[in-house]
Scaffold this motif. Sequence first.
Motif, PDB file in Angstrom:
ATOM      1  N   ALA A  64     -35.014   2.733   9.528  1.00 20.32           N
ATOM      2  CA  ALA A  64     -35.304   2.517   8.107  1.00 20.32           C
ATOM      3  C   ALA A  64     -34.297   1.553   7.489  1.00 20.32           C
ATOM      4  O   ALA A  64     -34.666   0.710   6.662  1.00 20.32           O
ATOM      5  N   VAL A  65     -33.040   1.664   7.874  1.00 19.61           N
ATOM      6  CA  VAL A  65     -32.027   0.740   7.365  1.00 19.61           C
ATOM      7  C   VAL A  65     -32.335  -0.682   7.841  1.00 19.61           C
ATOM      8  O   VAL A  65     -32.294  -1.631   7.056  1.00 19.61           O
ATOM      9  N   ALA A  66     -32.659  -0.840   9.110  1.00 25.00           N
ATOM     10  CA  ALA A  66     -33.001  -2.173   9.633  1.00 25.00           C
ATOM     11  C   ALA A  66     -34.194  -2.761   8.877  1.00 25.00           C
ATOM     12  O   ALA A  66     -34.183  -3.938   8.504  1.00 25.00           O
ATOM     13  N   GLU A  67     -35.206  -1.948   8.620  1.00 23.33           N
ATOM     14  CA  GLU A  67     -36.369  -2.423   7.860  1.00 23.33           C
ATOM     15  C   GLU A  67     -35.968  -2.833   6.451  1.00 23.33           C
ATOM     16  O   GLU A  67     -36.429  -3.852   5.928  1.00 23.33           O
ATOM     17  N   GLY A  68     -35.114  -2.031   5.812  1.00 26.74           N
ATOM     18  CA  GLY A  68     -34.650  -2.356   4.473  1.00 26.74           C
ATOM     19  C   GLY A  68     -33.872  -3.658   4.440  1.00 26.74           C
ATOM     20  O   GLY A  68     -34.037  -4.475   3.527  1.00 26.74           O
ATOM     21  N   VAL A  69     -33.012  -3.862   5.419  1.00 21.19           N
ATOM     22  CA  VAL A  69     -32.239  -5.097   5.498  1.00 21.19           C
ATOM     23  C   VAL A  69     -33.175  -6.282   5.735  1.00 21.19           C
ATOM     24  O   VAL A  69     -33.073  -7.319   5.066  1.00 21.19           O
ATOM     25  N   ASN A  70     -34.108  -6.132   6.657  1.00 16.97           N
ATOM     26  CA  ASN A  70     -35.043  -7.223   6.952  1.00 16.97           C
ATOM     27  C   ASN A  70     -35.881  -7.595   5.733  1.00 16.97           C
ATOM     28  O   ASN A  70     -36.219  -8.768   5.549  1.00 16.97           O
ATOM     29  N   SER A  71     -36.203  -6.611   4.903  1.00 18.57           N
ATOM     30  CA  SER A  71     -37.018  -6.890   3.718  1.00 18.57           C
ATOM     31  C   SER A  71     -36.259  -7.721   2.679  1.00 18.57           C
ATOM     32  O   SER A  71     -36.872  -8.312   1.795  1.00 18.57           O
ATOM     33  N   LEU A  72     -34.936  -7.776   2.795  1.00 19.25           N
ATOM     34  CA  LEU A  72     -34.118  -8.522   1.835  1.00 19.25           C
ATOM     35  C   LEU A  72     -33.855  -9.958   2.248  1.00 19.25           C
ATOM     36  O   LEU A  72     -33.252 -10.719   1.508  1.00 19.25           O
ATOM     37  N   GLY A  73     -34.296 -10.335   3.432  1.00 20.32           N
ATOM     38  CA  GLY A  73     -34.135 -11.715   3.867  1.00 20.32           C
ATOM     39  C   GLY A  73     -33.032 -11.908   4.883  1.00 20.32           C
ATOM     40  O   GLY A  73     -32.604 -10.969   5.554  1.00 20.32           O
ATOM     41  N   ARG A  74     -32.560 -13.125   4.954  1.00 18.98           N
ATOM     42  CA  ARG A  74     -31.603 -13.561   5.959  1.00 18.98           C
ATOM     43  C   ARG A  74     -30.178 -13.168   5.584  1.00 18.98           C
ATOM     44  O   ARG A  74     -29.768 -13.276   4.439  1.00 18.98           O
ATOM     45  N   PHE A  75     -29.409 -12.730   6.577  1.00 18.88           N
ATOM     46  CA  PHE A  75     -27.993 -12.407   6.400  1.00 18.88           C
ATOM     47  C   PHE A  75     -27.170 -13.221   7.388  1.00 18.88           C
ATOM     48  O   PHE A  75     -27.593 -13.467   8.508  1.00 18.88           O
ATOM     49  N   ASN A  76     -25.983 -13.592   6.955  1.00 15.96           N
ATOM     50  CA  ASN A  76     -25.069 -14.320   7.827  1.00 15.96           C
ATOM     51  C   ASN A  76     -24.234 -13.385   8.682  1.00 15.96           C
ATOM     52  O   ASN A  76     -23.759 -13.774   9.748  1.00 15.96           O
ATOM     53  N   ALA A  77     -24.027 -12.152   8.187  1.00 13.67           N
ATOM     54  CA  ALA A  77     -23.179 -11.211   8.926  1.00 13.67           C
ATOM     55  C   ALA A  77     -23.537  -9.779   8.577  1.00 13.67           C
ATOM     56  O   ALA A  77     -24.019  -9.492   7.480  1.00 13.67           O
ATOM     57  N   VAL A  78     -23.293  -8.914   9.548  1.00 15.47           N
ATOM     58  CA  VAL A  78     -23.389  -7.467   9.344  1.00 15.47           C
ATOM     59  C   VAL A  78     -22.038  -6.888   9.734  1.00 15.47           C
ATOM     60  O   VAL A  78     -21.524  -7.165  10.822  1.00 15.47           O
ATOM     61  N   ILE A  79     -21.478  -6.100   8.841  1.00 10.54           N
ATOM     62  CA  ILE A  79     -20.238  -5.391   9.149  1.00 10.54           C
ATOM     63  C   ILE A  79     -20.608  -3.952   9.440  1.00 10.54           C
ATOM     64  O   ILE A  79     -21.047  -3.222   8.554  1.00 10.54           O
ATOM     65  N   HIS A  80     -20.463  -3.544  10.707  1.00 11.04           N
ATOM     66  CA  HIS A  80     -20.765  -2.178  11.131  1.00 11.04           C
ATOM     67  C   HIS A  80     -19.548  -1.308  10.833  1.00 11.04           C
ATOM     68  O   HIS A  80     -18.631  -1.199  11.643  1.00 11.04           O
ATOM     69  N   ASN A  81     -19.551  -0.685   9.669  1.00  6.76           N
ATOM     70  CA  ASN A  81     -18.407   0.107   9.233  1.00  6.76           C
ATOM     71  C   ASN A  81     -18.685   1.606   9.223  1.00  6.76           C
ATOM     72  O   ASN A  81     -17.757   2.400   9.335  1.00  6.76           O
ATOM     73  N   ALA A  82     -19.943   2.005   9.104  1.00  6.67           N
ATOM     74  CA  ALA A  82     -20.260   3.433   9.010  1.00  6.67           C
ATOM     75  C   ALA A  82     -19.747   4.172  10.239  1.00  6.67           C
ATOM     76  O   ALA A  82     -19.882   3.694  11.368  1.00  6.67           O
ATOM     77  N   GLY A  83     -19.148   5.305  10.016  1.00  2.78           N
ATOM     78  CA  GLY A  83     -18.639   6.095  11.128  1.00  2.78           C
ATOM     79  C   GLY A  83     -18.244   7.486  10.687  1.00  2.78           C
ATOM     80  O   GLY A  83     -17.907   7.711   9.520  1.00  2.78           O
ATOM     81  N   ILE A  84     -18.327   8.406  11.619  1.00  2.00           N
ATOM     82  CA  ILE A  84     -17.923   9.788  11.358  1.00  2.00           C
ATOM     83  C   ILE A  84     -17.087  10.275  12.527  1.00  2.00           C
ATOM     84  O   ILE A  84     -16.980   9.610  13.551  1.00  2.00           O
TER      85      ILE A  84
END
Length: 121
Positions: A64-84
């Motif tokens: 769902a997050v990937a779909e949400g990001v894709n719906s917003l268009g092009r990104f230059n970078a993704v920072i993978h910060n989420a963690g537990i």
Amino acid sequence: MARVFITGSSDGLGLMAAKLLIEQRHDVVLHGRNDKRCRDALAAAPGAKDAVLGDFSTIAGAKAVAEGVNSLGRFNAVIHNAGIGYREPRRADMASGVPNVFAVNVLAPYILTALIEDRID
């Protein structure tokens, strides 16, 4: 100016990175695992363009997050910060049998990397 998506940006290092990038005039999209955390992130990082909601403890949530990001268009970078894990009192398995630390810290970034569309010209 870059467009950047930051996972786990409702507090901590993710929020700090978002604020610094916004201050440098980059377009930043935030992430929160639930509606409240998305609202909190947007309030704490004025100037953020949007927030994508999704809980990384499930494959469906990561998709769902990937779909949400894709719906917003092009990104230059993704920072993978989420963690537990660093505050977890004990191991917790998800309904699928996968440990939640593995789901959030390993599986979700892999899913995002695989599913976020490469739109760089």
